[in-house]
Design a protein around this motif. Sequence first.
Motif, mmCIF file in Angstrom:
data_model
loop_
_atom_site.group_PDB
_atom_site.id
_atom_site.type_symbol
_atom_site.label_atom_id
_atom_site.label_comp_id
_atom_site.label_asym_id
_atom_site.label_seq_id
_atom_site.Cartn_x
_atom_site.Cartn_y
_atom_site.Cartn_z
ATOM 1 N N ASP A 1 2.797 -0.314 5.599
ATOM 2 C CA ASP A 1 2.117 0.442 4.374
ATOM 3 C C ASP A 1 0.474 -0.438 4.019
ATOM 4 O O ASP A 1 0.751 -1.677 4.117
ATOM 5 N N GLN B 1 -3.288 3.060 0.675
ATOM 6 C CA GLN B 1 -2.877 3.407 -0.827
ATOM 7 C C GLN B 1 -4.296 4.158 -1.428
ATOM 8 O O GLN B 1 -3.144 4.858 -2.383
ATOM 9 N N ASP C 1 3.165 9.317 0.965
ATOM 10 C CA ASP C 1 3.554 7.912 -0.471
ATOM 11 C C ASP C 1 3.874 8.514 -1.715
ATOM 12 O O ASP C 1 3.911 9.559 -1.569
ATOM 13 N N ASP D 1 2.613 -0.116 -1.231
ATOM 14 C CA ASP D 1 4.206 -0.708 -1.766
ATOM 15 C C ASP D 1 5.377 -0.594 -0.072
ATOM 16 O O ASP D 1 6.167 -0.397 -1.251
ATOM 17 N N ASN E 1 6.146 1.564 0.773
ATOM 18 C CA ASN E 1 7.133 1.938 0.979
ATOM 19 C C ASN E 1 7.429 2.813 2.433
ATOM 20 O O ASN E 1 8.664 3.643 2.444
HETATM 21 MG MG MG Z 1 2.685 3.315 -0.057
#
Ligand code: MG
Length: 657
Positions: A397, A402, A514, A607, A609
């Motif tokens: 990520d 992002q 996301d 983050d 994810n």
């Molecule tokens: Mg992300």
Amino acid sequence: MTRLTRPDLTRRTFLSGTAAGASLIALHPYSARAAGNQVHLRLMETTDLHVHVFPYDYYSDKPRDTVGLARTASIVADIRAEAANSMLLDNGDLIQGNPMGDYVAYERGMKDGDMHPIVQAMNTVGFDAATIGNHEFNYGLDFLMKSMAGARFSVVLSNVATELGATPQGDTTLFKPYVILDRTVTDGSGASHALKVGIIGFTPPQIMNWDRRHLEGNVQVRDIVATASAYVPEMKEAGADIIIALSHSGIGPATGDMLENASVPLAAVDGIDAVMTGHQHLVFPGPKHQTAGPVDAEKGTLHGKPAAMGGFWGSHLGLIDLMLESSGGQWRVVSHESSTRPISRRNEDRSYTALVESDAAVLAAVQKDHDETLAYIRRAVGKTSAPLHSYFALVADDPSVQIVSIAQKWYIAEMLAGGEYASLPILSAAAPFKTGGRGGPEYFTDVPAGDVAIKNVADLYLYPNTVRAVKVTGAQVKDWLERSAGMFNQVEAGATDQILLNPDFPSYNFDVIDGVSYEIDLSQPSKFAPKGELINPDANRIVNLSFNGQPVTDAMEFVIATNNYRASGGGSFPGTGDTIIFEAPDTNRDVIVRYIVEQGTINPSADANWHFKALPGTTVLFDTGPAAKAYMGDVEGVKIEEAGEGPEGFVRFRIEL
Ligand code: MG
Ligand code: MN
């Protein structure tokens, strides 16, 4: 009519001095053959200029030959000279759409008496009239009214009112709904006639949704066709000899209420003689439109009436030639032609060649604004607390992806607020665009922590896409990610140093979603081939897909914020094509700029994810830019080490799965 050229009609061609040098002007056949009771009137249209005056791309801080009213102005002189009588019209989307527009709106501001650069440029070229596009409302009504106050041409818009009456005639409109311009025209025998040219303008009623924060409680809108039907008879009664619709609305469905693209049914309104269209950033007549029903994309007619769309950013002039004939004091259109003229030519290698030089007077008129815009794009408009780079975007990520996801989600949440989809969770899909590959080892996004300038935004978002929202099921979210995961070769569990990336898979199709978290199991085959064909129906590379800590079930419903390319089926992603619930007029780039300007400091830290599923004893290799080494320690969710040099200047990294 002061700007009319009165060519010598005894010659079919003549020489005319132009900004680009002397060139041979061929007189249009209508002007050449007009009889004593006939008048050739040429209507020229610019549309969707979006503040493009200089041939310059402010996002990449480089000249660009395919845009700019200064270039379009250079062809105006010649095209005027081909006709005995001409008028220049604009179809709206003037004050927003490039960093010069943002500079004026966000930095310089518009005080009473200030000139907006696009209006200044248009005054220099000499327009007769313009309408108001949807993007005119992006910076609020006060900014809009101050911007248009400097126009030395008529500004008309009939379907936006500060107060609605019982009928359109009872409305208090924001701008004049229409004008009837008194023009003196020259017929085929050289005699002058008074001609009353009615001009009425329209914008998509969807502005109430797109710019709700500026418009709710301040203005109301009406359906384009209903408004036209009400005003056109009034214009006729007021003496209009011909009526031209400036429709900042595209070529779309034949019928419907409150249509965004209403130019087809608009053309059917009795009394309208010609329709200038726009909003879609396309060229009409032209191959991007289909000939079907009331649309003739070759002749350039809608319901048999002439129509034109002049591209965008000054790329083309739209042209409608009318042959008018008078009998018994009445003028009518006896023949017509539609066409467009470009300012540049596309070469076989996809490069462009300018067909004209810029008009020096137009450049001079906005030189100061241009210089100030250059300073604006090069200085910080916000700060980023983390570096924005794409060196590891295909293996973890990533902050450059992002930030796009965050801005898209922020925007879509505002657009859907209060509507029927407001209760659905919003996910956001974005792909890394600059990931080396054929672009070479330097072809990566790389913006250090600290100041962010507008010119960095082009680096974050390469394409002039617009934002879309689609409504999908949990099953479609999973398949969307399965499609993305075709980025990777299948690896053998327990084997070492296998090549990770499939070179046939473009990174712009590697969407990260996301708002959900998931793992990618590289030991499984890809469910989809690089072009999107289903090849392994039972494959499951996407595992542990969860939303808010709960497994995503097939029946769950989500909104995904994405772009027009993906939402309309680009890359053949499952869950796209017929699931669009919101079409934004704004570009993803504009949304990122707006997000950065409004937030001041952004925090694009990834983050984490998503990550690869653990496969003990398995390693893979991937190549990225040499500058990646500086950021290696920041990458979360993946064990990574240097593995020497890759081919052609790339460096190689090893990932332990
Ligand atoms: Mg992300
Ligand atoms: Mn536009």
